[in-house]
Design an enzyme around this catalytic site. Structure first.
Site, PDB file in Angstrom:
ATOM      1  N   ASP A  28       1.033  -1.304  -0.430  1.00 24.97           N
ATOM      2  CA  ASP A  28       0.348   0.029  -0.352  1.00 24.97           C
ATOM      3  C   ASP A  28       1.020   1.716   0.156  1.00 24.97           C
ATOM      4  O   ASP A  28      -0.037   2.574   0.527  1.00 24.97           O
ATOM      5  CB  ASP A  28      -0.941   0.380   1.596  1.00 24.97           C
ATOM      6  CG  ASP A  28      -1.885  -0.937   1.273  1.00 24.97           C
ATOM      7  OD1 ASP A  28      -2.405  -1.678  -0.337  1.00 24.97           O
ATOM      8  OD2 ASP A  28      -2.472  -1.487   2.326  1.00 24.97           O
ATOM      9  N   GLY A  34      -4.377  -4.114  -3.540  1.00 26.99           N
ATOM     10  CA  GLY A  34      -5.874  -3.351  -4.455  1.00 26.99           C
ATOM     11  C   GLY A  34      -4.893  -2.193  -4.357  1.00 26.99           C
ATOM     12  O   GLY A  34      -3.764  -0.995  -3.818  1.00 26.99           O
ATOM     13  N   HIS A  35      -4.721  -1.956  -5.949  1.00 28.26           N
ATOM     14  CA  HIS A  35      -3.726  -0.550  -6.581  1.00 28.26           C
ATOM     15  C   HIS A  35      -4.753   0.332  -7.032  1.00 28.26           C
ATOM     16  O   HIS A  35      -5.621   0.022  -7.891  1.00 28.26           O
ATOM     17  CB  HIS A  35      -2.983  -1.300  -7.350  1.00 28.26           C
ATOM     18  CG  HIS A  35      -1.229  -2.733  -6.713  1.00 28.26           C
ATOM     19  ND1 HIS A  35      -1.122  -3.033  -8.050  1.00 28.26           N
ATOM     20  CD2 HIS A  35      -2.071  -2.574  -5.775  1.00 28.26           C
ATOM     21  CE1 HIS A  35      -0.087  -3.713  -6.356  1.00 28.26           C
ATOM     22  NE2 HIS A  35      -0.881  -3.622  -5.845  1.00 28.26           N
ATOM     23  N   GLN A  84       1.820  -6.071  -3.357  1.00 27.22           N
ATOM     24  CA  GLN A  84       2.428  -6.513  -1.524  1.00 27.22           C
ATOM     25  C   GLN A  84       3.753  -5.150  -1.699  1.00 27.22           C
ATOM     26  O   GLN A  84       4.014  -4.228  -2.591  1.00 27.22           O
ATOM     27  CB  GLN A  84       2.502  -7.830  -1.072  1.00 27.22           C
ATOM     28  CG  GLN A  84       1.473  -8.200  -0.865  1.00 27.22           C
ATOM     29  CD  GLN A  84       1.028  -9.161  -1.952  1.00 27.22           C
ATOM     30  OE1 GLN A  84       1.401  -9.975  -3.070  1.00 27.22           O
ATOM     31  NE2 GLN A  84      -0.918  -8.838  -2.733  1.00 27.22           N
ATOM     32  N   THR A 137       2.853 -12.541   3.299  1.00 26.35           N
ATOM     33  CA  THR A 137       2.049 -13.022   2.348  1.00 26.35           C
ATOM     34  C   THR A 137       2.493 -14.417   1.741  1.00 26.35           C
ATOM     35  O   THR A 137       4.009 -14.891   1.548  1.00 26.35           O
ATOM     36  CB  THR A 137       1.407 -12.529   1.384  1.00 26.35           C
ATOM     37  OG1 THR A 137       0.731 -12.743   0.376  1.00 26.35           O
ATOM     38  CG2 THR A 137       2.824 -11.715   0.616  1.00 26.35           C
ATOM     39  N   THR A 149      -8.558  -3.573  -0.255  1.00 27.96           N
ATOM     40  CA  THR A 149      -8.930  -4.634  -0.532  1.00 27.96           C
ATOM     41  C   THR A 149      -9.978  -5.510   0.703  1.00 27.96           C
ATOM     42  O   THR A 149     -11.044  -5.767   0.023  1.00 27.96           O
ATOM     43  CB  THR A 149      -7.859  -6.316  -0.667  1.00 27.96           C
ATOM     44  OG1 THR A 149      -6.874  -5.625  -1.602  1.00 27.96           O
ATOM     45  CG2 THR A 149      -8.491  -7.112  -1.150  1.00 27.96           C
ATOM     46  N   THR A 150      -9.369  -5.166   1.878  1.00 21.64           N
ATOM     47  CA  THR A 150     -10.660  -5.363   3.129  1.00 21.64           C
ATOM     48  C   THR A 150     -10.871  -4.941   4.090  1.00 21.64           C
ATOM     49  O   THR A 150     -12.271  -4.709   4.480  1.00 21.64           O
ATOM     50  CB  THR A 150      -9.867  -6.070   3.593  1.00 21.64           C
ATOM     51  OG1 THR A 150      -8.586  -5.429   4.530  1.00 21.64           O
ATOM     52  CG2 THR A 150      -8.937  -7.333   2.720  1.00 21.64           C
ATOM     53  N   LYS A 156       3.163  10.442  -0.601  1.00 21.65           N
ATOM     54  CA  LYS A 156       1.938  10.346   0.931  1.00 21.65           C
ATOM     55  C   LYS A 156       3.067  11.547   1.762  1.00 21.65           C
ATOM     56  O   LYS A 156       2.831  11.469   3.091  1.00 21.65           O
ATOM     57  CB  LYS A 156       1.852   9.433   1.062  1.00 21.65           C
ATOM     58  CG  LYS A 156       0.920   8.296   0.451  1.00 21.65           C
ATOM     59  CD  LYS A 156       0.067   7.432   1.778  1.00 21.65           C
ATOM     60  CE  LYS A 156      -1.473   8.075   1.278  1.00 21.65           C
ATOM     61  NZ  LYS A 156      -2.263   6.779   1.753  1.00 21.65           N
ATOM     62  N   ASP A 182       2.335  14.867   1.598  1.00 19.88           N
ATOM     63  CA  ASP A 182       1.678  15.999   1.883  1.00 19.88           C
ATOM     64  C   ASP A 182       0.684  15.239   3.650  1.00 19.88           C
ATOM     65  O   ASP A 182       0.766  15.909   4.375  1.00 19.88           O
ATOM     66  CB  ASP A 182       0.684  15.981   1.182  1.00 19.88           C
ATOM     67  CG  ASP A 182      -0.183  14.516   0.256  1.00 19.88           C
ATOM     68  OD1 ASP A 182       0.488  13.840  -0.122  1.00 19.88           O
ATOM     69  OD2 ASP A 182      -1.260  14.747   0.812  1.00 19.88           O
TER      70      ASP A 182
END
Ligand code: GDP
Ligand code: IMO
Ligand code: MG
Length: 443
Positions: free
Chosen positions: A30, A57-58, A238, A253, A314-315, A345, A347
């Site tokens: 992430d 989850g991209h 990941q 994972t 994703t979750t 990130k 910011d």
């Protein structure tokens, strides 16, 4: 856009033809890989996923529209040739619905899937849930069946993409491996009928029929693309510390998440790699269980989570947040051999003063400068921080590096010093345009 975008991969090769770039997450996932892949995709012909599955989850944000991609590579929005390599574990339902969702938005998905890609069957998801429930010490998996699908690959009991395009092949395979799966599920207190449940099998075969024309040989396609002087971008999922060998076992994972994995999984020789881009957050997050020495369990951690919208793509689970950990950062540089980094990130740190960077750990009264191998020891490490002065100015619309406050630049450059790798791009918001490209350093 093109001229600035090129800078991120300019350090190693002067022109973009026949470029093979690997991009991976440098922390616990992430980090913002989706955003950076989308940006880079402008300059690549092919974008390929090489490991993991829909546990990933991209997020890509373009013109205010947010795309959350779990299997379709993040070069989709730029309309690139997309590939899923045989090292991926693929849930066909998720892939099919993702393709449909993108195409309904007018995005043509030109995707090829390797015939040997491992298929996540409904029984893998059942086993994942049962096993996690039985664990006294949870891993906090995404419950997508990832680990059990990889178990079957290694055990040579997998269903592959090619099997979904041929009902007789799938039937033969399930007759061979089905009974052992049914027993395993029954032994764990689950419902064994999930293994050969006809509606599931019919649904998988139906999707197989729809995807048949997209089945390809990914290794061949990539090697030919490189011979034809095209550029290929390998999209990691990941992050380094979720790697099944080098991560924080057992809280990892089940795939190889570092850069070397791309060559093995895609069938491309290591000498073909031109550069390796690491995506790293200006702080650190983790979703699921496992050690994270700089975790902030106080209000500041909550503030980072809310400001950074740190909830799983994703979750939907809340991500744990903490200070930047330079020891893990350095280990990630070693594991991946990064030639450059994209820092995301920044910011989110605006308004925090001081900003802390973990530069050492204390373990059993000793000071150490590199993470211990053992996960148990890592969990016992106490972070030692260095303070950096914070800034208050809004940086989300900065376009040039010079427009960042001096203290923000000092922070970026301190991370660069600690990691020994150039930070060639700094992200100051989720949008494509919220990215600052730094000039190539002079020798
Ligand atoms: P990935 O799995 O590495 O692709 O990362 P995720 O998409 O799961 O999570 C990253 C989140 O941060 C997404 O919601 C992105 O839209 C967002 N994001 C990416 N870069 C930035 C940034 O520089 N600033 C902010 N505020 N958000 C960002
Ligand atoms: P992207 O690609 C963050 C974590 C899970 C859990 C552990 C094992 O979006 O960065 P699994 O379902 O893979 O067996 O779960 O790994 N995990 C991720 N955390 N980002 C991801 O992907 C992740 N994929 C898996 O939360 O701790
Ligand atoms: Mg993610």
């Amino acid at each position: 856009m093109l001229s600035t975008c090129i800078k991120i991969v300019i350090y190693v090769a002067a022109n973009l033809t026949a470029m093979f770039t690997i991009l991976t997450g440098a922390q616990f996932g992430d980090e913002g890989k989706g955003k950076v892949i989308d940006l880079l995709a402008e300059n690549y012909d092919v974008v390929v996923r090489f490991q993991g599955g829909d546990n990933a989850g991209h997020t890509v944000v373009v013109g205010g529209k947010t795309y959350k991609l779990h299997l379709v590579p993040s070069g989709a929005i730029f309309g690139r040739r997309l590939l899923i390599g045989p090292g991926v574990v693929l849930n066909p339902r998720v892939l099919w619905s993702e393709i449909q969702a993108l195409e309904s938005e007018g995005i043509e998905v030109n995707i090829g899937i390797d015939a040997k890609t491992t298929i996540i069957m409904p029984y893998h998801i059942e086993l994942d849930g049962l096993r996690e429930k039985a664990r006294t010490e949870k891993i906090g998996t995404t419950n997508r069946g990832i680990g059990f699908a990889y178990v079957d690959k290694i055990a040579r009991e997998e269903v592959q993409m090619g099997d979904l395009t041929d009902p007789a092949l799938l039937d033969a395979k399930l007759s061979e491996i089905g009974p052992a799966k049914e027993k395993a599920i029954a032994d764990m207190g689950g419902d064994p009928t999930v293994v050969r449940y006809a509606p599931f099998i019919d649904e998988y075969l139906e999707i197989g029929k729809k995807l048949k024309d997209r089945v390809t040989d990914v290794s061949r396609e990539i090697n030919i693309a490189l011979i034809e002087e095209k550029s290929v971008l390998a999209e990691g999922a990941q992050g380094a510390f979720l790697d099944v060998i080098h991560g924080t076992q057992k809280f990892v994972t089940s795939s190889f998440t570092t850069a070397g994995s791309a060559c093995v999984n895609l069938g491309v020789g290591p000498v073909m790699v031109d550069n390796v881009v690491g995506v790293i957050k200006a702080y650190i997050t983790r979703v699921g269980e496992g050690p994270m020495p700089t975790e902030l369990k106080d209000d500041l951690g909550v503030m980072m989570r809310e400001k950074g919208r740190e909830y799983g793509t994703t979750t939907g689970r809340a991500r744990r947040c903490g200070w930047f950990d330079a020891l893990l950062g350095l280990k990630s540089v070693y594991l991946n051999g990064y030639t450059e980094l994209a820092l995301t990130k920044l910011d989110v740190l605006t308004g925090i003063d001081p900003i802390k960077i973990c530069v050492e750990y204390k373990l059993d009264g000793e000071t150490i400068g590199y993470p211990p191998e053992s996960t148990v020891d890592l969990a016992r490490c106490e972070p030692v921080y260095e303070d950096m002065p914070g800034w208050t100015e809004d940086i989300t619309s900065a376009e040039e590096y010079d427009q960042l406050p001096e203290k923000a630049r000092d922070y970026v450059e301190r991370l660069e010093d600690l990691l020994g790798v150039d930070i060639s791009a700094v992200s100051v918001g989720p949008g494509r345009e919220q990215t600052i490209y730094r000039d190539e350093p002079e020798d």
